[in-house]
Design a protein around this motif. Structure first.
Motif, PDB file in Angstrom:
ATOM      1  N   SER A  49       0.839  -1.211   0.000  1.00 21.02           N
ATOM      2  CA  SER A  49       0.000   0.000   0.000  1.00 21.02           C
ATOM      3  C   SER A  49       0.870   1.254   0.000  1.00 21.02           C
ATOM      4  CB  SER A  49      -0.955  -0.011   1.186  1.00 21.02           C
ATOM      5  OG  SER A  49      -0.232   0.083   2.389  1.00 21.02           O
ATOM      6  N   THR A  50       1.977   1.207   0.727  1.00 22.69           N
ATOM      7  CA  THR A  50       2.884   2.361   0.717  1.00 22.69           C
ATOM      8  C   THR A  50       3.519   2.520  -0.655  1.00 22.69           C
ATOM      9  OG1 THR A  50       3.346   2.132   3.064  1.00 22.69           O
ATOM     10  CG2 THR A  50       4.942   3.353   1.767  1.00 22.69           C
ATOM     11  N   ARG A  51       3.959   1.403  -1.239  1.00 22.89           N
ATOM     12  CA  ARG A  51       4.570   1.501  -2.572  1.00 22.89           C
ATOM     13  C   ARG A  51       3.568   2.028  -3.584  1.00 22.89           C
ATOM     14  NH1 ARG A  51       6.314  -3.827  -1.506  1.00 22.89           N
ATOM     15  NH2 ARG A  51       5.206  -4.612  -3.326  1.00 22.89           N
ATOM     16  N   ASP A  52       2.332   1.578  -3.457  1.00 31.59           N
ATOM     17  CA  ASP A  52       1.291   2.038  -4.390  1.00 31.59           C
ATOM     18  C   ASP A  52       1.049   3.536  -4.257  1.00 31.59           C
ATOM     19  OD1 ASP A  52       1.049  -0.483  -5.376  1.00 31.59           O
ATOM     20  OD2 ASP A  52      -0.797  -0.971  -4.291  1.00 31.59           O
ATOM     21  N   LYS A  53       1.135   4.022  -3.027  1.00 28.87           N
ATOM     22  CA  LYS A  53       0.904   5.462  -2.834  1.00 28.87           C
ATOM     23  C   LYS A  53       1.936   6.285  -3.605  1.00 28.87           C
ATOM     24  CE  LYS A  53      -1.190   5.413   1.754  1.00 28.87           C
ATOM     25  NZ  LYS A  53      -0.889   5.579   3.183  1.00 28.87           N
ATOM     26  N   TYR A  54       3.173   5.870  -3.540  1.00 28.12           N
ATOM     27  CA  TYR A  54       4.228   6.624  -4.225  1.00 28.12           C
ATOM     28  C   TYR A  54       4.183   6.388  -5.734  1.00 28.12           C
ATOM     29  CZ  TYR A  54       6.604   8.145   0.046  1.00 28.12           C
ATOM     30  OH  TYR A  54       6.923   8.770   1.229  1.00 28.12           O
ATOM     31  N   GLY A  55       3.680   5.246  -6.143  1.00 26.41           N
ATOM     32  CA  GLY A  55       3.576   4.949  -7.568  1.00 26.41           C
ATOM     33  C   GLY A  55       4.826   4.304  -8.110  1.00 26.41           C
ATOM     34  N   SER A  56       4.727   3.864  -9.343  1.00 29.08           N
ATOM     35  CA  SER A  56       5.809   3.061  -9.927  1.00 29.08           C
ATOM     36  C   SER A  56       6.665   3.836 -10.912  1.00 29.08           C
ATOM     37  CB  SER A  56       5.218   1.833 -10.620  1.00 29.08           C
ATOM     38  OG  SER A  56       4.309   2.247 -11.618  1.00 29.08           O
ATOM     39  N   THR A  57       6.545   5.168 -10.926  1.00 32.40           N
ATOM     40  CA  THR A  57       7.478   5.917 -11.768  1.00 32.40           C
ATOM     41  C   THR A  57       8.845   5.935 -11.087  1.00 32.40           C
ATOM     42  OG1 THR A  57       7.013   8.037 -10.711  1.00 32.40           O
ATOM     43  CG2 THR A  57       5.616   7.420 -12.579  1.00 32.40           C
ATOM     44  N   SER A  65       2.904  15.515  -2.309  1.00 26.82           N
ATOM     45  CA  SER A  65       1.826  15.421  -1.312  1.00 26.82           C
ATOM     46  C   SER A  65       1.887  14.098  -0.560  1.00 26.82           C
ATOM     47  CB  SER A  65       0.457  15.616  -1.972  1.00 26.82           C
ATOM     48  OG  SER A  65       0.219  14.639  -2.956  1.00 26.82           O
ATOM     49  N   VAL A  66       2.178  13.012  -1.266  1.00 28.54           N
ATOM     50  CA  VAL A  66       2.310  11.709  -0.607  1.00 28.54           C
ATOM     51  C   VAL A  66       3.488  11.712   0.364  1.00 28.54           C
ATOM     52  CG1 VAL A  66       2.948   9.286  -1.009  1.00 28.54           C
ATOM     53  CG2 VAL A  66       1.175  10.361  -2.407  1.00 28.54           C
ATOM     54  N   LEU A  67       4.577  12.283  -0.077  1.00 27.27           N
ATOM     55  CA  LEU A  67       5.784  12.329   0.747  1.00 27.27           C
ATOM     56  C   LEU A  67       5.540  13.097   2.044  1.00 27.27           C
ATOM     57  CD1 LEU A  67       8.850  11.645   0.769  1.00 27.27           C
ATOM     58  CD2 LEU A  67       9.225  13.787  -0.446  1.00 27.27           C
ATOM     59  N   LEU A  68       4.892  14.242   1.942  1.00 24.49           N
ATOM     60  CA  LEU A  68       4.632  15.043   3.139  1.00 24.49           C
ATOM     61  C   LEU A  68       3.705  14.299   4.092  1.00 24.49           C
ATOM     62  CD1 LEU A  68       4.267  18.629   1.589  1.00 24.49           C
ATOM     63  CD2 LEU A  68       6.242  17.654   2.775  1.00 24.49           C
ATOM     64  N   ASP A  69       2.679  13.669   3.543  1.00 23.44           N
ATOM     65  CA  ASP A  69       1.767  12.890   4.399  1.00 23.44           C
ATOM     66  C   ASP A  69       2.503  11.750   5.087  1.00 23.44           C
ATOM     67  OD1 ASP A  69      -0.423  14.419   3.905  1.00 23.44           O
ATOM     68  OD2 ASP A  69      -1.314  13.091   2.407  1.00 23.44           O
ATOM     69  N   ASP A  70       3.330  11.085   4.318  1.00 21.17           N
ATOM     70  CA  ASP A  70       4.047   9.927   4.855  1.00 21.17           C
ATOM     71  C   ASP A  70       5.008  10.364   5.965  1.00 21.17           C
ATOM     72  OD1 ASP A  70       4.816   7.315   5.107  1.00 21.17           O
ATOM     73  OD2 ASP A  70       5.992   7.227   3.264  1.00 21.17           O
ATOM     74  N   LEU A  71       5.742  11.427   5.711  1.00 22.80           N
ATOM     75  CA  LEU A  71       6.666  11.933   6.741  1.00 22.80           C
ATOM     76  C   LEU A  71       5.902  12.365   7.995  1.00 22.80           C
ATOM     77  CD1 LEU A  71       9.097  13.995   4.472  1.00 22.80           C
ATOM     78  CD2 LEU A  71       9.714  11.954   5.777  1.00 22.80           C
ATOM     79  N   LYS A  72       4.769  12.994   7.779  1.00 20.18           N
ATOM     80  CA  LYS A  72       3.954  13.443   8.917  1.00 20.18           C
ATOM     81  C   LYS A  72       3.459  12.239   9.719  1.00 20.18           C
ATOM     82  CE  LYS A  72       1.560  16.388  11.370  1.00 20.18           C
ATOM     83  NZ  LYS A  72       2.270  17.281  12.308  1.00 20.18           N
ATOM     84  N   ASP A  73       2.923  11.247   8.983  1.00 19.04           N
ATOM     85  CA  ASP A  73       2.379  10.059   9.657  1.00 19.04           C
ATOM     86  C   ASP A  73       3.443   9.339  10.476  1.00 19.04           C
ATOM     87  OD1 ASP A  73      -0.019  10.645   8.539  1.00 19.04           O
ATOM     88  OD2 ASP A  73       0.071   9.125   6.974  1.00 19.04           O
TER      89      ASP A  73
END
Lengths: 444, 346
Positions: A272-280, A329-337
């Motif tokens: 789920s974390t990998r999917d959030k960041y995507g596969s680019t 946006s994903v990165l900021l959320d992830d760091l915050k979490d």
């Protein structure tokens, strides 16, 4: 000359670092014990103490018009609309809906950033000359040096490139190569169909994280013991020699890197974390960057290129800006979490900006004005600093020099931006030019 | 024995005599054009959000303009008494072509750029293509959505947002085709909205020397007999500066799914618009972004360049009238009207 005890980077600390690595490897076999992510208590401890910087560098120069400073409805505005952000009165390009929705939470925007208008390493060196007897360091090595914990087993400075970027590397200059980045360069994208991101093997880990088959671990350690013995007498009286220190620390860096190998492995993350960041490639590199930050790497730079759109500017930006919007946006959320954002400064910094004028190739050319963002550690969120004229042709209010920007970044993570460091000739040199003031408006 | 260097073929004899009727300057780039049948007038869509009505018969044309969109006007089509415009502001707007009054406006295509608009030959249907990667078929009179044409991938193979650049009807109105960024064109049954054909242009989407991964079918057209589909764009060289590249048309027997002609043209530019002559296998291809600044007339059957019409400015759209004797082109701050007279074959 001011020096903090934590960041004095004396030769003794490098000895400590080697001893730590050696002891760690001897007692527990290395990998698991030196993987801070496998030790939640250690990770939390790092999260509380150490400041870090994650730089997203936009090689080639992203257009401020298609991102943070849109001018819709003007002759220079381009096709895209603006949308209201979560900061009252501030609109961003419609290509950034995700950041638009969360800007107020963590982020300050500087719309009046001055930059170089050319590809010459100028920007990341803060305007310092790239020739002459004194080789000034770029921003990354300075931050890495000031923020590094000498006892940490992880690398000090890691940089990912993306397709391009070889001309825009960081350089430690007189600080010594120990502060240079470990560069992780992907294999090229496939030039012909079928296109497959999964099959393109964009590299996420440095090639030196494993010993060659011809060299055993014992051989490697014995070689270092011999090298250290031979170097011992030579180093007497040269304790401040950056080159010598870098050379002596190289073994420790390599061992640390090898024993940090799992940090570069995104398979360690949940699907789920990998999917959030995507596969680019950019997404996967950003995820590794977050892992490195979490493990205590003080400075990580992810390059996203190539933004130098002298032709087809809008087509490229329509593709690349939403990707940046998503990943940031994903990165900021992830760091915050993960409780990391209070101690991690996330910077989006462009090599340059793009011109208001649209050329015959439907492109925008180089421009020495741009927009940048700061999020997280030390930042006053929801601030939009500076402004540009109606057509974006110039700064209207509060121009910010590169030195000011560097000072602002340093201040945000607790570094004295006027601190003097010593170059190889023993001459004191401030981190940013004497008299430079950070942009107080964006600092918490 | 050393191989002989390839020589360019000798230039073909011109097939039409070209006479410039008028060159009209405006204050913005014009991206779309729709000729008014039986007249020397045309509507053009501007990057300033305005629609321009230009009468090329006037000695000094002074276009009538009106504010239509809040972004670029990138698609225009005349469907019976209505002019329909699409723009980067996500709007599809019906106008009374006579009075220029707004009839209806729809925010559509999932709030993405409406790139292209086309009308069926009988004027009963309107088709739009937008960057939500869905084609849409509308009743021209009521504005009612008839079909959503779903078949293009939303992401490129690099997992980045794709684009649906163009839509056009076949001359008999039974089919329409949409073309996307990755070089895929889909042919649809206009009555049922079902996919009836799909082709992939092998060289219209690639990776350039700087790692840019894009391209696209920037324009398409059915041949007069409806059997061929011409797809146009560029072979990426360095697309950031559009150098070392070639404008390209690839033609397909779309029912067989087979490419029949590959026509690279030595000009560092994109073909941004194409229109078939109504009676001949001639394709009028306009060079836009880049160094082209001309309309290239191609013989699609012979895969050769027949003739060039110089504009000295990048062109973004072209339109031929029903009998093929008037060519209108719009581009960077200019609009052109040429009269074409067919030369007798030698």
């Amino acid at each position: 000359m001011a020096r903090s005890s934590q960041t004095c980077h004396s030769a003794e600390h490098f000895v400590d670092r080697r001893a730590f690595l050696s002891a760690g490897a001897a007692f527990v076999g290395g990998v698991s014990a030196l993987n801070p992510l496998a030790t939640p208590a250690l990770a939390k401890d790092m999260a509380r103490k150490q400041k870090r910087v994650l730089m997203i560098f936009l090689n080639g120069g992203m257009s401020q018009f298609e991102s943070w400073d849109p001018k819709p409805g003007t002759a220079t505005g381009g096709p895209f609309q603006s949308i209201q952000s979560s900061i009252p009165g501030y609109r961003v390009s419609e290509l950034m809906p995700k950041m638009a929705a969360c800007l107020h939470k963590h982020t300050a925007v500087i719309r009046s950033q001055l930059a170089s208008g050319d590809h010459n390493d100028f920007t990341i060196f803060g305007g310092k000359p790239r020739t002459g007897p004194v080789r000034y360091p770029s921003l990354g090595p300075m931050l890495a040096r000031e923020l590094a914990d000498p006892k940490s087993p992880v690398p000090y400075h890691v940089m990912f490139t993306n397709y391009l970027g070889a001309n825009f590397f960081e350089n430690a200059g007189f600080l010594g190569t120990i502060w240079d980045p470990i560069n992780i360069t992907p294999e090229s994208v496939p030039a012909k169909p079928p296109f497959s991101v999964a099959g393109s093997k964009h590299r996420l880990a440095p090639p030196a994280n494993k010993l060659p088959d011809s060299l055993t671990d014992q051989d490697h350690r014995e070689r270092e013991a011999l090298r250290a013995e031979l170097a011992k007498r030579f180093g007497t009286g040269r304790e401040r020699d950056g080159v010598l220190l870098s050379h002596g620390g190289a073994y420790g860096r390599v061992r640390g890197l090898m024993e940090s190998a799992k940090l570069f492995d995104i398979e360690q993350e949940s699907k789920s974390t990998r999917d959030k960041y995507g596969s680019t490639p950019f997404g996967e590199q950003a995820l590794v960057a977050r892992r490195l930050i979490e493990a205590g790497v003080p400075y990580v730079r992810v390059n996203r290129g190539w933004w130098d759109h002298h032709g087809q500017n809008f087509e490229f930006h329509q593709e690349m800006v939403p990707e940046l919007d998503h990943i940031l946006s994903v990165l900021l959320d992830d760091l915050k979490d993960r409780g990391l954002l209070d101690d991690t400064l996330v910077v989006t910094f462009s090599e340059m900006g793009r011109t208001p004028g649209i050329n015959n190739n439907n492109g925008r050319d180089h421009f020495a004005r741009m927009s940048v963002t700061l999020s997280g550690c030390g930042v006053k969120p929801g601030v939009v600093h500076g402004s540009t004229t109606a057509d974006g042709g110039n700064i209207a209010k509060d121009p910010v020099s590169l030195q000011q920007f560097f000072a602002t970044v340093m201040k945000a993570v607790g570094i004295d931006h006027q601190k003097e460091i010593t170059n190889s000739d023993g001459r004191p040199v401030p981190l940013t030019d004497y008299g430079t003031e950070p942009v107080a408006a964006v600092l918490a | 024995m050393n191989a002989q260097p390839k020589k360019d073929p000798p230039p073909a004899a011109p097939v039409v005599d070209v006479k410039l009727v008028r060159e009209v300057g405006v204050g913005c780039d014009l991206l779309a054009v729709a000729g008014i049948p039986g007249t020397a007038k045309a509507f053009a869509g501007g990057t300033d959000g305005k629609i321009y009505l230009i009468d090329f018969d006037e000695a000094k044309p002074n276009p009538v303009t009106w504010a239509a969109h809040t972004g670029y006007v990138s698609g225009l089509a005349l469907a019976g008494k209505y002019l329909v415009s699409g723009g980067s502001d996500h709007q599809l707007i019906w106008w009374d072509a006579e009075t220029r009054e707004k009839v209806r406006g729809l925010e559509t295509h999932d709030k993405k750029w409406v790139r292209s608009v086309a009308a069926s030959p009988d004027g009963k249907l309107v088709a739009s293509a937008g960057d939500d990667m869905v084609g849409r078929l509308w009743d021209a009179t009521s504005g009612k959505l008839i079909h959503e044409l779903k078949g293009h991938d939303k992401l490129t193979p690099y997992q980045l947002a794709s684009k649906l650049y163009c839509v056009r009807f076949s001359p008999d109105g039974k089919h329409l085709a949409t073309g996307d960024q990755t070089g895929t064109a889909v042919v649809w049954d206009a009555a049922g909205g079902k996919e009836v054909g799909r082709v992939r242009a092998p060289n219209l989407y690639t990776s350039d020397t700087n790692g840019h991964t894009y391209g696209g079918i920037r324009a398409l057209a059915f041949s007069p007999d409806g059997t061929r589909l011409a797809l146009a764009g560029n072979i990426a060289g360095d697309t950031s500066t559009i150098t070392n590249s070639k404008a390209l048309v690839q033609a397909f027997d779309w029912k067989a799914g087979k490419m029949t002609q590959d026509i690279p043209v030595k000009v560092n530019a994109f073909f941004e618009a194409v229109a078939f002559h109504p009676k001949e296998p001639w394709l009028f291809a306009a060079t836009g972004a880049g160094e082209g600044k001309k309309v290239v007339i191609l013989d699609v059957e012979k895969a050769s360049v027949l003739q060039e019409i110089t504009s000295n400015t990048p062109l973004f759209d072209v339109a031929l009238n029903a009998v093929g004797d008037t060519l209108v082109a719009v581009g960077r701050k200019k609009a052109f009207c040429w009269r074409l007279t067919r030369r007798d074959p030698q």
